[in-house]
Design an enzyme around this catalytic site. Structure first.
Site, PDB file in Angstrom:
ATOM      1  N   ASP A 169       0.977  -1.086   0.072  1.00  0.00           N
ATOM      2  CA  ASP A 169       0.059   0.012  -0.125  1.00  0.00           C
ATOM      3  C   ASP A 169       0.987   1.123   0.097  1.00  0.00           C
ATOM      4  OD1 ASP A 169       0.863  -0.107   2.494  1.00  0.00           O
ATOM      5  OD2 ASP A 169      -0.962   0.079   3.651  1.00  0.00           O
ATOM      6  N   GLU A 226      -1.201  -5.406   8.650  1.00  0.00           N
ATOM      7  CA  GLU A 226      -0.398  -4.761   9.399  1.00  0.00           C
ATOM      8  C   GLU A 226      -1.092  -5.101  10.946  1.00  0.00           C
ATOM      9  OE1 GLU A 226       0.303  -0.738   8.990  1.00  0.00           O
ATOM     10  OE2 GLU A 226       0.908  -1.049   7.062  1.00  0.00           O
ATOM     11  N   GLU A 278       9.275  -4.040  10.501  1.00  0.00           N
ATOM     12  CA  GLU A 278       9.838  -2.805  10.021  1.00  0.00           C
ATOM     13  C   GLU A 278      10.130  -1.980  11.019  1.00  0.00           C
ATOM     14  OE1 GLU A 278       6.799  -0.963   7.174  1.00  0.00           O
ATOM     15  OE2 GLU A 278       8.225   0.949   7.351  1.00  0.00           O
TER      16      GLU A 278
HETATM   17  O1  KIV Z   1       3.508  -0.914   1.630  1.00  0.00           O
HETATM   18  C1  KIV Z   1       4.597  -1.523   1.677  1.00  0.00           C
HETATM   19  O2  KIV Z   1       5.340  -1.302   0.656  1.00  0.00           O
HETATM   20  C2  KIV Z   1       5.107  -2.477   2.828  1.00  0.00           C
HETATM   21  C3  KIV Z   1       6.617  -2.666   2.868  1.00  0.00           C
HETATM   22  C4  KIV Z   1       7.289  -1.377   3.450  1.00  0.00           C
HETATM   23  C5  KIV Z   1       7.054  -3.841   3.807  1.00  0.00           C
HETATM   24  O3  KIV Z   1       4.424  -2.659   3.658  1.00  0.00           O
END
Ligand code: KIV
Length: 278
Positions: free
Chosen positions: A44, A115, A182
């Site tokens: 996202d 998440e 992250e």
């Molecule tokens: O949205 C994204 O690109 C992510 C990465 C940073 C892991 O979630």
């Protein structure tokens, strides 16, 4: 050959690093696929990287479906994971399962990512039971960054680190096949990776993770607004693109483009048209 769910745990056990890059469109997906990445993540982060938003919060299911399907069309071999956008899995497990299934059916992805730790584990369990493979994502979770006090390193003190470990275990027990870590200190990421059996994919989490992910526009040097500390720019495409575009502007204005090399030449005598209408 496309790797499958069976490969991720085997790779962790064998100490083989899992390589992940984000992709948002078909031509880029094709190039990254040919470079040999294991997983293409339709993140996202498309919100910041492509759509011009300041955060990932405004990104919608429709946008994720659109970009996921494009990446599916461009990729040949890579396993595709698509992010569930903010709001698509927080309002109850039924909606989460339905949205996960939609991303697989219409977005063409092999798995989804969402998440959160302990708090989302029950939803993850429902999704996996329904046949939607899920990648977890803990540490800095951009969709809820404001609750975390902004975009900052997570798990700095022992209680915060213990919470991350509990989250990783809960996601693993719920059936997540892998977990993104992250922005956590590298020492903590190594410990978390050693304490669970599913592979961890790090971003800003050091080399002790089982794999790594980067946002492609960051590593290509396309996103100039802000470059996080953990990003290595393998090339700086933005200045090259700017230079190419200004050359084009100049050549068109000066009548130097298109030259003969870039034109079609007549095979018909068109001169009669000059008299037509006279
Ligand atoms: O949205 C994204 O690109 C992510 C990465 C940073 C892991 O979630």
């Amino acid at each position: 050959m496309t790797k499958t769910m069976a490969d991720w745990r085997r790779m962790k056990e064998a100490g083989e690093k899992i390589v992940v890059l984000t992709a948002y469109d078909a031509p880029t997906a094709r190039i990254l696929d040919e470079s040999g990445v294991d997983i293409l993540l339709v993140g996202d982060s498309v919100g910041n990287a492509v759509l011009g938003y300041d955060t990932t919060v405004p990104v919608t299911m429709a946008q994720m479906l659109h970009h996921s399907a494009a990446v599916r069309r461009g990729a040949r071999e890579a396993f595709i994971v698509t992010d569930m956008p903010f709001g698509s899995y927080q309002c109850g497990w039924r909606e989460a399962v339905a949205n996960g299934i939609l991303l697989m059916k219409e977005g063409g992805c092999d798995a989804v990512k969402l998440e959160g730790g302990t708090e989302v584990a029950p939803v993850v369990e429902r999704m996996v039971t329904a046949g939607v493979p899920v990648m977890g994502h803990i540490g800095l979770t951009p969709q809820t960054a404001s609750l975390l006090g902004g975009y900052r390193v997570q798990g700095r003190d022992l209680p915060a680190a213990a919470k991350l470990l509990a989250g990783a275990r809960a996601l693993q027990d719920a059936g997540a096949f892998s977990i993104v870590l992250e922005c956590v200190p590298k020492e903590l990421a190594a410990i978390l990776s050693s304490q669970i059996t599913v592979p961890t994919i790090g971003i800003g989490a050091g080399n002790g993770c089982d794999g790594q992910v980067l946002v492609c526009s960051d590593m290509f040097g396309l996103y100039e607004k802000f470059v996080p500390k953990f990003v290595k720019q393998y090339v700086k495409l933005a200045p090259l693109m700017r230079e190419a575009a200004s050359q084009y502007v100049q050549e068109v204005r000066e009548g130097r483009y298109p030259d003969d090399e870039h034109c079609f030449t007549a095979t018909t005598d068109y001169r009669p048209l000059l008299d037509a209408g006279n």
